[in-house]
Motif scaffolding. Structure first.
Motif: not given
Length: 131
Positions: A96-108, A110-119
């Motif tokens: 149970t939560a609010m679910y959010y969509c976010a865009s990431g960086g170009r050529w992402d 999903c490696s490493g700490s992807w959670t910090g790359r939302a734009e």
């Protein structure tokens, strides 16, 4: 102007399924990683799933998931529709939560700490799981 619009949230019983959708405008969707986050009341926002741009050498999408949803949630995207999806199965009350969509960086990919790359972020769609 970048816009992300989520849909598909709702109330279901534990064990049920939901499919969230997010349509994106205003950016070059095909070269972006895309993410789903969630935030439960009183908790910090959590990265749920990531899908990278394009395909890997085996023609598979590159994805990453939070441990809490592995094996239950599946992220996918349709580059022709500028859309990203989150299929959620075997839902639990703790989903149970609010679910959010976010865009990431170009050529992402999903490696490493992807959670910090939302734009850019959508406004969210509410998912409520009852027992």
């Amino acid at each position: 102007q970048v816009q992300l619009v989520e849909s598909g949230g709702g109330s279901v019983q534990a064990g049920g399924s939901l499919r969230l959708s997010c349509t994106v405008t205003g950016l070059t969707f095909t070269v972006r990683g895309m993410y789903w986050f969630r935030q439960a009341p009183g908790k910090e926002r959590e990265g749920v799933a990531c899908i990278g741009y394009g395909y890997d050498n085996n023609s598979n999408r590159r994805t990453a998931y939070a441990d809490s949803v592995k094996g239950r949630f599946t992220i996918d995207r349709d580059d022709d529709k500028n859309a990203v999806y989150l299929q959620m199965n075997s839902l639990k009350r703790e989903d149970t939560a609010m679910y959010y969509c976010a865009s990431g960086g170009r050529w992402d990919v999903c490696s490493g700490s992807w959670t910090g790359r939302a734009e850019d972020w959508g406004k969210g769609t509410l998912v409520t799981i009852s027992s």
